[in-house]
Design an enzyme around this catalytic site. Sequence first.
Site, PDB file in Angstrom:
ATOM      1  N   ALA A   1       0.759  -1.414  -0.057  1.00  0.00           N
ATOM      2  CA  ALA A   1       0.078  -0.165   0.010  1.00  0.00           C
ATOM      3  C   ALA A   1       0.720   1.272   0.047  1.00  0.00           C
ATOM      4  O   ALA A   1       0.494   1.999  -0.701  1.00  0.00           O
ATOM      5  CB  ALA A   1      -0.971  -0.015   1.131  1.00  0.00           C
TER       6      ALA A   1
ATOM      7  N   ASP B   1      17.629  37.085 -28.535  1.00  0.00           N
ATOM      8  CA  ASP B   1      17.960  37.825 -29.513  1.00  0.00           C
ATOM      9  C   ASP B   1      16.684  38.610 -30.166  1.00  0.00           C
ATOM     10  O   ASP B   1      15.647  38.077 -30.019  1.00  0.00           O
ATOM     11  CB  ASP B   1      18.473  36.929 -30.744  1.00  0.00           C
TER      12      ASP B   1
END
Length: 926
Positions: free
Chosen positions: A287, A333
């Site tokens: 679990a 750029d």
Amino acid sequence: MANNESTKVDDVAKKSLEALMIDYQTTSQGLAQEEADNRLKKYGENTIQAAKKRSEILIFVENFTSMMAILLWASGIIAMFAGMLELGVAIWTVNVINGCFSYWQQHAAQKATDSLKKMLPSYVKVTRNGSVKQIREEELVPGDLFALQAGDSIPADARIFNCSNLQVDESSLTGESVPVDKGDQYQHGDDEFAQNNIVFAGTTVTSGTASGIVFATGMTTEFGRIAQLTQNQKKVMYPLQRELNQLTRQLTLIAVLIGVAFFLLAIFFVHSPIASSFIFALGMIVAFIPEGLLPTVTLSLAQGTQRMAKRHALLKNLNSVETLGETTVICSDKTGTLTQNQMTVNHIWLISKQYEVSGTGYFTNGTVTSAGQSVDIGEEADLKILLQIAKLDNDTEVTEGKKDEKSKILGTPTEAALVILSRKAGINSRHENQKFPRIKELPFDSKRKLMSTISKAQTGNPIIYTKGALSSELQICDRILDAGQIRTITDADRQKVLDVNEKYSREGLRSLAFSFREVAGQDPLVGQKIDDYTIKTAETHMVFVGLVTMSDPPRPEIFDAVKKCHRASIRIIMVTGDSPITAKSIATKIGITSDKAQVITGNELDQLSDNDLQKAVKGEVIFARVAPEHKFRIVSMCQKNGEVVASTGDGVNDAPALKRADIGIAMGVTGTDVAKDAADMILTDDNFASIVSAIEEGRTVYSNLQKFLLYILNSNVPEAAPSVVFLLTRGLVPLPLTVMQILTVDLGTDLLPALGLGIEKSEPGIMDLPPRPQDSHLLNRSIVIKAFGLYGLVASIISTCAYFFVNGVHGWPSVSLMSSGTGYAEATTMTLGAIIFCQIAAAMNCRTQISSVFSVGLFSNRRIWLGIIVEIVLLAVLMYTPFLQVVFNTGPLDRVEWFFLFCIPIPLFLLEELRKWIVRKVASRH
Ligand code: ATP
């Protein structure tokens, strides 16, 4: 180097070019296409085969040897020996199914990553049938002639000729990071790969140009040979995977400790037999171990990268997905990234006369006019010289598109605009090239911002043509062409040019200046060898001719992308080689900065101390007229401020900044191979907007992983609660959920919805949040509280109540029910059913963090709904199949009980919607 290999390279290096061409049956016209096709068949594709892959069987088997898998194998055996054969077989079956599933996930993730690699072909310029064409690198064959320039990765082993200042980075072969000079003549050093006139596949051109004749391709190249020898693939772990691995280990440890505690309690407190106590403890361990975590996360990241690829952003490794979500600054750029890179010349300025150029884009249908009148080039001597420079000092070819079709360019858009300009003016390029044959070039570099070529004039004298940034041109010119006369350039002339340039720059136009010099008379270069024409000797004492301006409109989608960045608290810093005024004009037009932004030029940057620069990059700032080398410093200073930096780049000199940035982004269309190699992400459309999409996708993938984690963790609580009830009552309350039922939820019903969460679409508003802090963890406090304190707790209460309710109906409470009565089976089925239906609510609730699920569309994630349907069908199958009833301890539920189960998710979902609504309201108030 193996002897015979060394001999082959040496042989090629020593031969004359003519002899080599004869050997490889080629000419200066290149191979005929048909012959190239035949050679491709004979020698195979020019590719380095990937390192030997790990055996698929081994990878498959690994999925069955994890710690949890071994635990399950062992438990199966113990169950079988303890006389619980069905249980043993069932545990093994579940283990096999789970192993196969995680193998499939691994495989799917690998496929996704491999497909990305194929999306970025590299091209090379070859001469075939006498003309230059671009082909994929894989199609290169021995005997091909190809061109090399700065930034190219060398695609095959080749003998070079027509070299101009060629420097090659051979570190991939030699480990030596200093670029080596190459030339046409044979010289051999003592070391390997020292042949001066040979270039090797896998290395890169750092500067200069050359032509090459291929003599080895693919695995027969030196690089291929080395790759063959050292084919061992190192498996790299990304930080996110490392974090998850650690998390899995910690949770596993906790699970095992809990398991051991439960085992001991079951034996000494409840007095259960050892074997069943072990199986019981195993339920706890299973679990709590988040077994599917790692493969699911890898798959989720891989699928995320595929979605990004669809949005034009190719990631080179999965790690960047995480970093993208943390990005706080983008250094971008300008040209081609923020703008369209569709240059069109619109003005020509000479000191004596000005011209307008009509027609936009790469269409030749436009004209050159002056004061509204069409001009005849024959009569405009100065203009003719400018156009000659524009055409001859140019390496770009533009193939004419058919009517209204876009032309194709082989080279840069700036130069393409000049080619188109000369066509508009009626200049015949071929004619011009023949009249002034080129004898040398001094290639463009973004540091000096100039490019020159030297041609032979009809007089026999060499002429130097230079074009470049105005600021650089003015430094090398001492004369000016004025109405056909060459005279000394005065300060007034310079001021006039600067003024007109400023006027154009304010309109966001880009300018390029032109100059020339005929080497004659007293010129110091008269009588010198062509090798003596260097940047220093040639680019000086030039005659200024004029300016052209070009428009390069912003990309239409940029405006929204910039707004999105600002909402997401991501700053944009424009770093451009263009002039300060043009840069600022574009930046404000696009909305990147206000007009109060500080503009820092490359020269000013050199004067700034690190401290001052660190302060400057905190505010609104634009960097103009900078060289790529400056970018490295800008990125570093941003990082010093604690920023996570994405930086774009395309040239060979951008590589250090791309490597330095947290996310280096190379341009896929215009970028050099070197930039692409250095980058983490490649934009297939060079578009800034794609960076923003990738960031959005990166944030989404991360938040989906958190949703996934929340989902799989929250079911642990209701899975564990029954065992706690069992232990606390010393076994008086029969175990409300059997081990097989825990396995059903954990390794069965939870899987598909969890996967569905991995592909959830971006939550609305995900780009309205600030970037995630770098030190944040996938499993944060809010997830732990939600998983264990909210979703998990509520599901535990509901499932335990459901159990007691059914158990009560069947004659509560009796331990004897545990072994025989159908009532007990029905009661545990009810617990199982309640957990599954709580998970259905959880799957829905996990889909968004604070937005309403309705805002993303209740049914928009089909995979989750498919998972939900499969869950319910699986539950019904377990309930009604007699043989499975025995193994899973299930029994049929009646209509009322089914009705109850179907009712569970509704209030859970609605209450969570209410909670999210309150969170949104509170957040909006703040
Ligand atoms: P960004 O850095 O935003 O991409 P950019 O293209 O202007 O912008 P660079 O490529 O570094 O940056 O160019 C710097 C300057 O050099 C340009 O503004 C232009 O004036 C000049 N230039 C650009 N390309 C050439 C070329 N092929 N030949 C000569 N000069 C050029």
